[in-house]
Design a protein around this motif. Structure first.
Motif, PDB file in Angstrom:
ATOM      1  N   VAL A 120     -43.789  21.713  36.256  1.00 47.24           N
ATOM      2  CA  VAL A 120     -43.701  22.094  34.842  1.00 47.24           C
ATOM      3  C   VAL A 120     -42.547  23.083  34.637  1.00 47.24           C
ATOM      4  CG1 VAL A 120     -44.899  23.335  32.986  1.00 47.24           C
ATOM      5  CG2 VAL A 120     -46.120  21.618  34.328  1.00 47.24           C
ATOM      6  N   LEU A 121     -42.415  24.043  35.578  1.00 47.98           N
ATOM      7  CA  LEU A 121     -41.303  24.999  35.506  1.00 47.98           C
ATOM      8  C   LEU A 121     -39.970  24.240  35.572  1.00 47.98           C
ATOM      9  CD1 LEU A 121     -40.230  27.940  35.563  1.00 47.98           C
ATOM     10  CD2 LEU A 121     -40.414  27.852  38.061  1.00 47.98           C
ATOM     11  N   GLY A 122     -39.905  23.239  36.455  1.00 42.33           N
ATOM     12  CA  GLY A 122     -38.686  22.431  36.580  1.00 42.33           C
ATOM     13  C   GLY A 122     -38.347  21.688  35.301  1.00 42.33           C
ATOM     14  N   TRP A 123     -39.358  21.132  34.653  1.00 46.62           N
ATOM     15  CA  TRP A 123     -39.136  20.451  33.367  1.00 46.62           C
ATOM     16  C   TRP A 123     -38.576  21.436  32.353  1.00 46.62           C
ATOM     17  CZ3 TRP A 123     -44.614  17.835  33.522  1.00 46.62           C
ATOM     18  CH2 TRP A 123     -44.522  16.614  34.196  1.00 46.62           C
ATOM     19  N   TRP A 124     -39.170  22.639  32.325  1.00 46.31           N
ATOM     20  CA  TRP A 124     -38.768  23.641  31.352  1.00 46.31           C
ATOM     21  C   TRP A 124     -37.323  24.096  31.617  1.00 46.31           C
ATOM     22  CZ3 TRP A 124     -37.389  28.842  31.476  1.00 46.31           C
ATOM     23  CH2 TRP A 124     -37.438  29.506  30.246  1.00 46.31           C
ATOM     24  N   LEU A 125     -37.010  24.344  32.897  1.00 44.51           N
ATOM     25  CA  LEU A 125     -35.661  24.794  33.256  1.00 44.51           C
ATOM     26  C   LEU A 125     -34.612  23.740  32.891  1.00 44.51           C
ATOM     27  CD1 LEU A 125     -36.188  26.470  36.763  1.00 44.51           C
ATOM     28  CD2 LEU A 125     -35.512  27.596  34.625  1.00 44.51           C
ATOM     29  N   ASN A 162     -27.403  13.639  25.737  1.00 46.90           N
ATOM     30  CA  ASN A 162     -28.215  12.443  25.492  1.00 46.90           C
ATOM     31  C   ASN A 162     -29.508  12.753  24.758  1.00 46.90           C
ATOM     32  OD1 ASN A 162     -26.298  11.224  27.094  1.00 46.90           O
ATOM     33  ND2 ASN A 162     -27.539  11.374  28.949  1.00 46.90           N
ATOM     34  N   ALA A 163     -29.679  14.000  24.332  1.00 49.37           N
ATOM     35  CA  ALA A 163     -31.007  14.460  23.897  1.00 49.37           C
ATOM     36  C   ALA A 163     -31.669  13.545  22.874  1.00 49.37           C
ATOM     37  CB  ALA A 163     -30.892  15.865  23.323  1.00 49.37           C
ATOM     38  N   ASP A 164     -32.879  13.151  23.213  1.00 51.73           N
ATOM     39  CA  ASP A 164     -33.756  12.436  22.291  1.00 51.73           C
ATOM     40  C   ASP A 164     -33.121  11.251  21.580  1.00 51.73           C
ATOM     41  OD1 ASP A 164     -35.889  14.110  22.848  1.00 51.73           O
ATOM     42  OD2 ASP A 164     -35.132  15.628  21.475  1.00 51.73           O
ATOM     43  N   ALA A 184     -34.741  21.511  30.691  1.00 50.39           N
ATOM     44  CA  ALA A 184     -34.622  21.372  29.240  1.00 50.39           C
ATOM     45  C   ALA A 184     -33.755  22.482  28.641  1.00 50.39           C
ATOM     46  CB  ALA A 184     -36.010  21.388  28.591  1.00 50.39           C
ATOM     47  N   ARG A 185     -33.506  23.557  29.434  1.00 53.03           N
ATOM     48  CA  ARG A 185     -32.614  24.635  28.954  1.00 53.03           C
ATOM     49  C   ARG A 185     -31.150  24.196  29.015  1.00 53.03           C
ATOM     50  NH1 ARG A 185     -36.032  27.023  26.171  1.00 53.03           N
ATOM     51  NH2 ARG A 185     -37.222  25.194  26.718  1.00 53.03           N
ATOM     52  N   GLY A 213     -42.287  20.498  44.059  1.00 55.85           N
ATOM     53  CA  GLY A 213     -42.647  20.455  42.647  1.00 55.85           C
ATOM     54  C   GLY A 213     -41.468  20.819  41.754  1.00 55.85           C
ATOM     55  N   LEU A 214     -40.745  21.865  42.127  1.00 62.74           N
ATOM     56  CA  LEU A 214     -39.594  22.297  41.328  1.00 62.74           C
ATOM     57  C   LEU A 214     -38.526  21.200  41.267  1.00 62.74           C
ATOM     58  CD1 LEU A 214     -38.514  24.784  39.778  1.00 62.74           C
ATOM     59  CD2 LEU A 214     -37.303  25.428  41.870  1.00 62.74           C
ATOM     60  N   LEU A 215     -38.221  20.607  42.424  1.00 62.41           N
ATOM     61  CA  LEU A 215     -37.201  19.549  42.479  1.00 62.41           C
ATOM     62  C   LEU A 215     -37.640  18.319  41.688  1.00 62.41           C
ATOM     63  CD1 LEU A 215     -36.149  19.808  46.236  1.00 62.41           C
ATOM     64  CD2 LEU A 215     -34.682  20.264  44.255  1.00 62.41           C
ATOM     65  N   VAL A 216     -38.917  17.961  41.802  1.00 66.89           N
ATOM     66  CA  VAL A 216     -39.428  16.786  41.079  1.00 66.89           C
ATOM     67  C   VAL A 216     -39.357  17.031  39.565  1.00 66.89           C
ATOM     68  CG1 VAL A 216     -41.535  15.451  40.572  1.00 66.89           C
ATOM     69  CG2 VAL A 216     -40.876  15.891  42.940  1.00 66.89           C
ATOM     70  N   GLY A 217     -39.769  18.210  39.135  1.00 64.69           N
ATOM     71  CA  GLY A 217     -39.727  18.508  37.704  1.00 64.69           C
ATOM     72  C   GLY A 217     -38.300  18.553  37.184  1.00 64.69           C
ATOM     73  N   PHE A 218     -37.464  19.365  37.825  1.00 61.33           N
ATOM     74  CA  PHE A 218     -36.074  19.528  37.376  1.00 61.33           C
ATOM     75  C   PHE A 218     -35.331  18.189  37.415  1.00 61.33           C
ATOM     76  CE2 PHE A 218     -31.640  20.847  37.718  1.00 61.33           C
ATOM     77  CZ  PHE A 218     -31.570  21.832  36.743  1.00 61.33           C
ATOM     78  N   GLY A 219     -35.495  17.482  38.539  1.00 59.71           N
ATOM     79  CA  GLY A 219     -34.768  16.224  38.723  1.00 59.71           C
ATOM     80  C   GLY A 219     -35.181  15.146  37.732  1.00 59.71           C
TER      81      GLY A 219
END
Lengths: 145, 141
Positions: free
Chosen positions: A124-129, A137-139, A131-132, B85-91
């Protein structure tokens, strides 16, 4: 109605992942480790899923719009760029370390294992980062296949 | 039942889920897109949350039905779980999809982006599994 249908789709997805062996990191890593005792199970998962989806998509796209919504929302981005390649490469490294891609990681939360909660929190942190980061290509979505 | 057959049946169920989501809501069944969309504040929260609740409920139903949830134990220690987890999310956010969005739905659409992304993440995951298991001696296991 949309939420109930999404719930049913989620249950089907969760059952499918579990029956397929995707929620067992030992099985997933057994597939990814070609130099070990290679386990080909994931080939059968992908084949079953892709063939079913390819046939089913063409069937539902015959309609002008989805049953419960106004339009089909498909990625309109065609660009092959560094973002796509770097993202895929980093994701693959993460997948190869622990054997969890996003679906199985979330589906495994129900077992209450602390390391899985940690992995999901970091995901979840990775998704958030990510997205910063600025995204050209956004949306971008198109209406029809 | 043979594990390969069980995997193919599981794959078909995943495919049916993707077709249902496209047919009813017009949406791609990409888990990183659906769940990641909640994190970055995409609209339509209700169906995203409902889908994830269903995803978690799937193994619970199996547990209730056959006494085995089918969820396996982690194979690496917690620092590796955190990094993974971090790599999977970010990637997956950077690359616009994961095993389901690119690997299943994208390939089913014959999307060149998804075909390439899938080739790349399968290649790097296999290379990583090799390094982890044969060069780092099963690191953290």
């Amino acid at each position: 109605m949309k939420a109930w249908t999404a719930l049913l789709a989620g249950v089907l997805f969760g059952l499918g992942l579990t029956l397929a062996g995707m929620t067992q990191p030992a099985v997933v890593l057994g597939f990814l480790d070609l130099a070990g005792a290679w386990n080909p199970r994931l080939v059968f998962v992908m084949a079953g899923a892709v063939v079913t989806t390819a046939i089913g998509y063409r069937w539902v796209w015959r309609g002008q719009r989805p049953w419960l919504d106004a339009s089909f929302q498909l990625p309109a981005v065609r660009r092959i760029d560094g973002r796509l390649l770097l993202g895929a490469a980093l994701f693959g490294i993460g997948w190869g370390i622990a054997g969890y891609c996003p679906g199985p990681a979330l589906a495994s939360l129900g077992a209450g294992l602390a390391p899985v909660f940690l992995l999901v929190a970091m995901m979840v942190l990775g998704w958030w980062l990510a997205a910063r980061l600025p995204d050209r290509n956004a949306d971008a979505n198109e209406v029809k296949p | 039942m043979h594990p390969w057959l069980l995997s193919a049946i599981g794959g078909v169920l995943i495919g049916l889920s993707a077709v249902l989501l496209m047919g009813a809501l017009g949406r791609i069944a990409g888990i990183s897109g659906i769940a990641g969309g909640l994190v970055v504040g995409a609209g339509d929260r209700a169906w995203r949350i409902a889908f994830i609740v269903g995803l978690v409920a799937g193994p619970w139903l199996l547990q209730w039905w056959q006494g085995d949830s089918g969820i396996g134990l982690p194979q690496v220690r917690w620092p590796w779980m955190a990094l993974a987890g971090l790599l999977v999310g970010f990637g997956t956010r950077l690359g616009g999809g994961c095993t389901s969005g690119h690997g299943v739905c994208g390939i089913a659409r014959l999307s060149p982006r998804s075909l390439l992304a899938t080739a790349v993440f399968v290649a790097t995951s296999m290379a990583t599994a090799f390094v982890m298991r044969h060069m780092l001696g099963g690191a953290g296991a």
